[in-house]
Design a protein around this motif. Structure first.
Motif, mmCIF file in Angstrom:
data_model
loop_
_atom_site.group_PDB
_atom_site.id
_atom_site.type_symbol
_atom_site.label_atom_id
_atom_site.label_comp_id
_atom_site.label_asym_id
_atom_site.label_seq_id
_atom_site.Cartn_x
_atom_site.Cartn_y
_atom_site.Cartn_z
ATOM 1 N N ALA A 132 0.818 -1.215 0.000
ATOM 2 C CA ALA A 132 0.000 0.000 0.000
ATOM 3 C C ALA A 132 0.852 1.265 0.000
ATOM 4 N N GLY A 133 2.062 1.188 0.540
ATOM 5 C CA GLY A 133 2.923 2.350 0.665
ATOM 6 C C GLY A 133 3.472 2.901 -0.635
ATOM 7 N N LEU A 134 3.117 2.315 -1.757
ATOM 8 C CA LEU A 134 3.502 2.931 -3.035
ATOM 9 C C LEU A 134 2.730 4.227 -3.251
ATOM 10 N N LEU A 135 1.593 4.348 -2.589
ATOM 11 C CA LEU A 135 0.799 5.577 -2.674
ATOM 12 C C LEU A 135 0.875 6.332 -1.354
ATOM 13 N N PRO A 136 0.933 7.666 -1.438
ATOM 14 C CA PRO A 136 0.905 8.436 -0.199
ATOM 15 C C PRO A 136 -0.495 8.403 0.423
ATOM 16 N N THR A 137 -0.592 8.789 1.682
ATOM 17 C CA THR A 137 -1.898 8.882 2.318
ATOM 18 C C THR A 137 -2.710 9.982 1.631
ATOM 19 N N GLY A 138 -4.010 9.877 1.719
ATOM 20 C CA GLY A 138 -4.866 10.935 1.204
ATOM 21 C C GLY A 138 -5.480 10.685 -0.159
ATOM 22 N N VAL A 139 -5.341 9.487 -0.713
ATOM 23 C CA VAL A 139 -5.974 9.200 -2.006
ATOM 24 C C VAL A 139 -7.479 9.426 -1.857
ATOM 25 N N THR A 140 -8.039 10.209 -2.772
ATOM 26 C CA THR A 140 -9.467 10.527 -2.698
ATOM 27 C C THR A 140 -10.333 9.620 -3.564
ATOM 28 N N GLY A 141 -9.718 8.895 -4.485
ATOM 29 C CA GLY A 141 -10.480 7.990 -5.336
ATOM 30 C C GLY A 141 -9.601 7.392 -6.414
ATOM 31 N N TYR A 142 -10.219 6.511 -7.178
ATOM 32 C CA TYR A 142 -9.495 5.883 -8.285
ATOM 33 C C TYR A 142 -10.493 5.348 -9.295
ATOM 34 N N GLU A 143 -9.986 5.074 -10.482
ATOM 35 C CA GLU A 143 -10.734 4.383 -11.534
ATOM 36 C C GLU A 143 -9.863 3.223 -11.978
ATOM 37 N N LEU A 144 -10.478 2.076 -12.207
ATOM 38 C CA LEU A 144 -9.727 0.906 -12.663
ATOM 39 C C LEU A 144 -10.556 0.125 -13.654
ATOM 40 N N ASP A 145 -9.997 -0.122 -14.818
ATOM 41 C CA ASP A 145 -10.605 -1.015 -15.798
ATOM 42 C C ASP A 145 -9.966 -2.380 -15.567
ATOM 43 N N ARG A 146 -10.693 -3.271 -14.932
ATOM 44 C CA ARG A 146 -10.124 -4.579 -14.575
ATOM 45 C C ARG A 146 -9.767 -5.420 -15.801
ATOM 46 N N ASP A 147 -10.375 -5.151 -16.932
ATOM 47 C CA ASP A 147 -10.049 -5.909 -18.146
ATOM 48 C C ASP A 147 -8.693 -5.522 -18.724
ATOM 49 N N THR A 148 -8.410 -4.219 -18.767
ATOM 50 C CA THR A 148 -7.160 -3.755 -19.374
ATOM 51 C C THR A 148 -6.083 -3.426 -18.346
ATOM 52 N N GLY A 149 -6.478 -3.193 -17.084
ATOM 53 C CA GLY A 149 -5.537 -2.798 -16.050
ATOM 54 C C GLY A 149 -5.270 -1.305 -16.016
ATOM 55 N N LYS A 150 -5.869 -0.551 -16.940
ATOM 56 C CA LYS A 150 -5.665 0.900 -16.939
ATOM 57 C C LYS A 150 -6.298 1.493 -15.688
ATOM 58 N N PHE A 151 -5.562 2.437 -15.068
ATOM 59 C CA PHE A 151 -6.073 3.039 -13.843
ATOM 60 C C PHE A 151 -5.746 4.522 -13.772
ATOM 61 N N LYS A 152 -6.492 5.192 -12.907
ATOM 62 C CA LYS A 152 -6.233 6.571 -12.510
ATOM 63 C C LYS A 152 -6.404 6.621 -11.000
ATOM 64 N N VAL A 153 -5.483 7.302 -10.328
ATOM 65 C CA VAL A 153 -5.563 7.506 -8.883
ATOM 66 C C VAL A 153 -5.584 9.008 -8.650
ATOM 67 N N PHE A 154 -6.441 9.445 -7.734
ATOM 68 C CA PHE A 154 -6.632 10.868 -7.497
ATOM 69 C C PHE A 154 -6.212 11.266 -6.082
ATOM 70 N N LEU A 155 -5.430 12.336 -6.015
ATOM 71 C CA LEU A 155 -5.035 12.971 -4.763
ATOM 72 C C LEU A 155 -5.645 14.372 -4.758
ATOM 73 N N PRO A 156 -5.845 14.976 -3.584
ATOM 74 C CA PRO A 156 -6.452 16.301 -3.559
ATOM 75 C C PRO A 156 -5.609 17.375 -4.246
ATOM 76 N N GLU A 157 -4.287 17.198 -4.244
ATOM 77 C CA GLU A 157 -3.380 18.148 -4.887
ATOM 78 C C GLU A 157 -2.030 17.458 -5.102
ATOM 79 N N THR A 158 -1.105 18.142 -5.764
ATOM 80 C CA THR A 158 0.241 17.601 -5.927
ATOM 81 C C THR A 158 0.839 17.341 -4.550
ATOM 82 N N CYS A 159 1.522 16.218 -4.433
ATOM 83 C CA CYS A 159 2.047 15.752 -3.147
ATOM 84 C C CYS A 159 3.558 15.596 -3.261
#
Length: 159
Positions: A41-68
């Motif tokens: 889990a530590g690959l991401l900093p604390t504070g992730v507000t959400g994500y999108e994941l296409d389980r078929d392709t593996g494409k993802f987006k992870v959202f933070l409130p601002e640049t960290c």
């Protein structure tokens, strides 16, 4: 049936529906998704507000409130407010939105592989390996893992 019995039965029915709805609408966190693909889990900093994941392709987006930004063990890191890439078991690739400062240059981390208990971070032509155990805890924006020390230093300098 008395009105109090009817009310009790109605309340129990509504509670059971609420519980069933909550159980079926559970979505794993971005940190849990990482773990399901064999990453800490530590690959991401604390504070992730959400994500999108296409389980078929593996494409993802992870959202933070601002640049960290933060520093860990001599490395300056920057996570943009949106991080994108592709995830598969033990492999993150086509990454965009994560940079590391090497000497005087900011380089994009483009791939992370989990191989034999080590994470290999690639910036294209160069890579570095680190033990997985060092990434079990998520760093905090601004202070990494030294948040108490950073707060103490700020208090001392302001007095």
């Amino acid at each position: 049936m008395s009105s109090s019995t009817t009310t009790t039965v109605l309340l129990l029915f509504i509670l059971s529906l609420s519980t069933a709805t909550a159980a079926t609408s559970y979505a794993p966190t971005a940190y849990e998704i990482l773990k399901s693909y064999d990453f800490p889990a530590g690959l991401l900093p604390t504070g992730v507000t959400g994500y999108e994941l296409d389980r078929d392709t593996g494409k993802f987006k992870v959202f933070l409130p601002e640049t960290c930004k933060f520093s860990i063990e001599g490395y300056d890191l920057e996570y943009k407010s949106t991080i994108t890439g592709v995830i598969s078991s033990g492999r993150l690739y086509k990454l965009k939105g994560i940079s590391v400062k090497v000497l005087l240059l900011w380089l994009n981390i483009v791939e992370v592989d989990n191989k034999h208990g080590e994470l290999q971070f690639s910036v294209g032509i160069m890579s570095a390996n680190f033990p997985v155990e060092g990434f079990e805890e998520s760093p905090s924006c601004g202070c990494g893992f030294d948040c108490n020390g950073a707060n103490l230093a700020a208090l001392v300098s302001s007095s």
